[in-house]
Design a protein around this motif. Structure first.
Motif, mmCIF file in Angstrom:
data_model
loop_
_atom_site.group_PDB
_atom_site.id
_atom_site.type_symbol
_atom_site.label_atom_id
_atom_site.label_comp_id
_atom_site.label_asym_id
_atom_site.label_seq_id
_atom_site.Cartn_x
_atom_site.Cartn_y
_atom_site.Cartn_z
ATOM 1 N N GLN A 244 -22.135 1.537 -20.242
ATOM 2 C CA GLN A 244 -22.917 1.453 -19.017
ATOM 3 C C GLN A 244 -22.176 0.590 -17.992
ATOM 4 O O GLN A 244 -22.063 0.964 -16.819
ATOM 5 C CB GLN A 244 -24.288 0.845 -19.290
ATOM 6 C CG GLN A 244 -25.206 1.691 -20.144
ATOM 7 C CD GLN A 244 -26.506 0.967 -20.400
ATOM 8 O OE1 GLN A 244 -27.124 0.438 -19.474
ATOM 9 N NE2 GLN A 244 -26.945 0.948 -21.645
ATOM 10 N N PHE B 172 -23.921 -10.033 -15.545
ATOM 11 C CA PHE B 172 -24.664 -9.068 -16.351
ATOM 12 C C PHE B 172 -25.311 -9.666 -17.599
ATOM 13 O O PHE B 172 -26.053 -8.977 -18.295
ATOM 14 C CB PHE B 172 -23.752 -7.904 -16.749
ATOM 15 C CG PHE B 172 -23.388 -7.038 -15.573
ATOM 16 C CD1 PHE B 172 -24.258 -6.066 -15.111
ATOM 17 C CD2 PHE B 172 -22.185 -7.212 -14.913
ATOM 18 C CE1 PHE B 172 -23.936 -5.274 -14.027
ATOM 19 C CE2 PHE B 172 -21.841 -6.427 -13.827
ATOM 20 C CZ PHE B 172 -22.727 -5.455 -13.375
ATOM 21 N N GLU C 258 -28.773 -1.294 -12.682
ATOM 22 C CA GLU C 258 -29.085 -2.301 -13.693
ATOM 23 C C GLU C 258 -28.711 -1.708 -15.048
ATOM 24 O O GLU C 258 -28.842 -0.498 -15.256
ATOM 25 C CB GLU C 258 -30.587 -2.605 -13.671
ATOM 26 C CG GLU C 258 -31.076 -3.139 -12.352
ATOM 27 C CD GLU C 258 -31.270 -4.635 -12.375
ATOM 28 O OE1 GLU C 258 -31.453 -5.190 -13.467
ATOM 29 O OE2 GLU C 258 -31.226 -5.227 -11.295
ATOM 30 N N LEU C 259 -28.268 -2.545 -15.956
ATOM 31 C CA LEU C 259 -27.958 -2.064 -17.299
ATOM 32 C C LEU C 259 -29.243 -1.944 -18.104
ATOM 33 O O LEU C 259 -30.161 -2.748 -17.959
ATOM 34 C CB LEU C 259 -26.985 -3.020 -17.994
ATOM 35 C CG LEU C 259 -25.645 -3.248 -17.287
ATOM 36 C CD1 LEU C 259 -24.769 -4.152 -18.134
ATOM 37 C CD2 LEU C 259 -24.942 -1.956 -16.978
ATOM 38 N N ASP C 260 -29.306 -0.918 -18.948
ATOM 39 C CA ASP C 260 -30.463 -0.680 -19.804
ATOM 40 C C ASP C 260 -30.099 -1.175 -21.201
ATOM 41 O O ASP C 260 -29.507 -0.447 -21.991
ATOM 42 C CB ASP C 260 -30.815 0.804 -19.817
ATOM 43 C CG ASP C 260 -32.045 1.119 -20.646
ATOM 44 O OD1 ASP C 260 -32.638 0.187 -21.240
ATOM 45 O OD2 ASP C 260 -32.413 2.304 -20.702
ATOM 46 N N TYR C 261 -30.457 -2.416 -21.496
ATOM 47 C CA TYR C 261 -30.061 -3.058 -22.749
ATOM 48 C C TYR C 261 -30.700 -2.412 -23.967
ATOM 49 O O TYR C 261 -30.227 -2.576 -25.076
ATOM 50 C CB TYR C 261 -30.389 -4.554 -22.697
ATOM 51 C CG TYR C 261 -29.671 -5.262 -21.573
ATOM 52 C CD1 TYR C 261 -28.337 -5.626 -21.694
ATOM 53 C CD2 TYR C 261 -30.312 -5.524 -20.373
ATOM 54 C CE1 TYR C 261 -27.669 -6.255 -20.656
ATOM 55 C CE2 TYR C 261 -29.649 -6.155 -19.327
ATOM 56 C CZ TYR C 261 -28.325 -6.509 -19.483
ATOM 57 O OH TYR C 261 -27.662 -7.122 -18.448
ATOM 58 N N GLU C 262 -31.774 -1.676 -23.778
ATOM 59 C CA GLU C 262 -32.471 -1.013 -24.881
ATOM 60 C C GLU C 262 -32.238 0.493 -24.882
ATOM 61 O O GLU C 262 -32.814 1.203 -25.701
ATOM 62 C CB GLU C 262 -33.983 -1.297 -24.793
ATOM 63 C CG GLU C 262 -34.344 -2.765 -24.798
ATOM 64 C CD GLU C 262 -33.936 -3.482 -26.075
ATOM 65 O OE1 GLU C 262 -34.035 -2.868 -27.157
ATOM 66 O OE2 GLU C 262 -33.518 -4.648 -25.990
ATOM 67 N N VAL D 160 -24.041 -0.643 -24.081
ATOM 68 C CA VAL D 160 -24.003 -1.459 -22.863
ATOM 69 C C VAL D 160 -22.594 -1.502 -22.273
ATOM 70 O O VAL D 160 -22.436 -1.453 -21.052
ATOM 71 C CB VAL D 160 -24.546 -2.874 -23.141
ATOM 72 C CG1 VAL D 160 -24.440 -3.751 -21.914
ATOM 73 C CG2 VAL D 160 -25.994 -2.804 -23.591
ATOM 74 N N TRP D 161 -21.579 -1.565 -23.096
ATOM 75 C CA TRP D 161 -20.216 -1.652 -22.556
ATOM 76 C C TRP D 161 -19.844 -0.372 -21.815
ATOM 77 O O TRP D 161 -19.114 -0.423 -20.824
ATOM 78 C CB TRP D 161 -19.201 -2.006 -23.642
ATOM 79 C CG TRP D 161 -18.920 -0.929 -24.640
ATOM 80 C CD1 TRP D 161 -19.590 -0.688 -25.807
ATOM 81 C CD2 TRP D 161 -17.882 0.045 -24.582
ATOM 82 N NE1 TRP D 161 -19.041 0.384 -26.463
ATOM 83 C CE2 TRP D 161 -17.984 0.841 -25.739
ATOM 84 C CE3 TRP D 161 -16.875 0.319 -23.677
ATOM 85 C CZ2 TRP D 161 -17.123 1.908 -26.002
ATOM 86 C CZ3 TRP D 161 -16.008 1.369 -23.938
ATOM 87 C CH2 TRP D 161 -16.137 2.147 -25.095
ATOM 88 N N THR E 25 -18.041 -7.965 -25.101
ATOM 89 C CA THR E 25 -18.541 -6.732 -24.475
ATOM 90 C C THR E 25 -17.814 -6.476 -23.168
ATOM 91 O O THR E 25 -17.389 -5.352 -22.890
ATOM 92 C CB THR E 25 -20.063 -6.838 -24.236
ATOM 93 O OG1 THR E 25 -20.712 -7.069 -25.483
ATOM 94 C CG2 THR E 25 -20.619 -5.585 -23.585
ATOM 95 N N LEU F 269 -23.886 -10.636 -20.434
ATOM 96 C CA LEU F 269 -23.320 -10.015 -21.635
ATOM 97 C C LEU F 269 -22.386 -10.981 -22.353
ATOM 98 O O LEU F 269 -21.952 -11.982 -21.787
ATOM 99 C CB LEU F 269 -22.542 -8.751 -21.254
ATOM 100 C CG LEU F 269 -23.345 -7.643 -20.572
ATOM 101 C CD1 LEU F 269 -22.416 -6.561 -20.064
ATOM 102 C CD2 LEU F 269 -24.372 -7.068 -21.534
ATOM 103 N N TYR G 76 -25.240 6.131 -13.671
ATOM 104 C CA TYR G 76 -25.068 4.711 -13.350
ATOM 105 C C TYR G 76 -24.244 4.592 -12.078
ATOM 106 O O TYR G 76 -23.125 5.074 -12.007
ATOM 107 C CB TYR G 76 -24.363 3.967 -14.490
ATOM 108 C CG TYR G 76 -25.208 3.899 -15.729
ATOM 109 C CD1 TYR G 76 -26.180 2.924 -15.872
ATOM 110 C CD2 TYR G 76 -25.051 4.822 -16.743
ATOM 111 C CE1 TYR G 76 -26.979 2.867 -17.002
ATOM 112 C CE2 TYR G 76 -25.847 4.779 -17.880
ATOM 113 C CZ TYR G 76 -26.804 3.799 -17.999
ATOM 114 O OH TYR G 76 -27.590 3.751 -19.106
#
Length: 91
Positions: A27, A57, A15-19, A24-25, A63, A59, A10
């Motif tokens: 990332q 983000f 970009e964050l990968d939510y899946e 996520v926190w 988070t 979120l 990263y």
């Protein structure tokens, strides 16, 4: 106890990968560390507010708070209640 190691791969503009497999926190922690190390947030200056990071983000506040607390635990920022989180010098 949950793994709190910073995931690799990263960067400051990631970009964050939510899946994805990484929380996520964590990332977001990796992205924020990369931004601090790149100089986006200068020493003794604040990182974006919790509200700002929530908006950027998409979120939950909790988070982002967890990320900020982890950054403080790792020695990247100092949290000042009512004022924000400020970048610490790195040795």
């Amino acid at each position: 106890m949950a793994d709190t190691s910073i995931p690799a791969g990263y960067g400051p503009d990631s970009e964050l990968d939510y899946e994805g497999p990484d929380p996520v926190w964590l990332q977001l922690t990796a992205v924020m560390i990369a931004r601090i190390e790149r100089g986006d947030y200068p020493v003794n200056r604040p990182i974006p507010s919790i509200a700002g990071l929530v908006q950027e983000f998409g979120l939950a506040r909790g988070t982002v708070r967890k990320t900020t607390a982890h950054l403080a635990d790792l020695g990247y920022v100092r949290i000042v209640n009512g004022k924000g989180s400020f970048v610490l010098p790195r040795d």
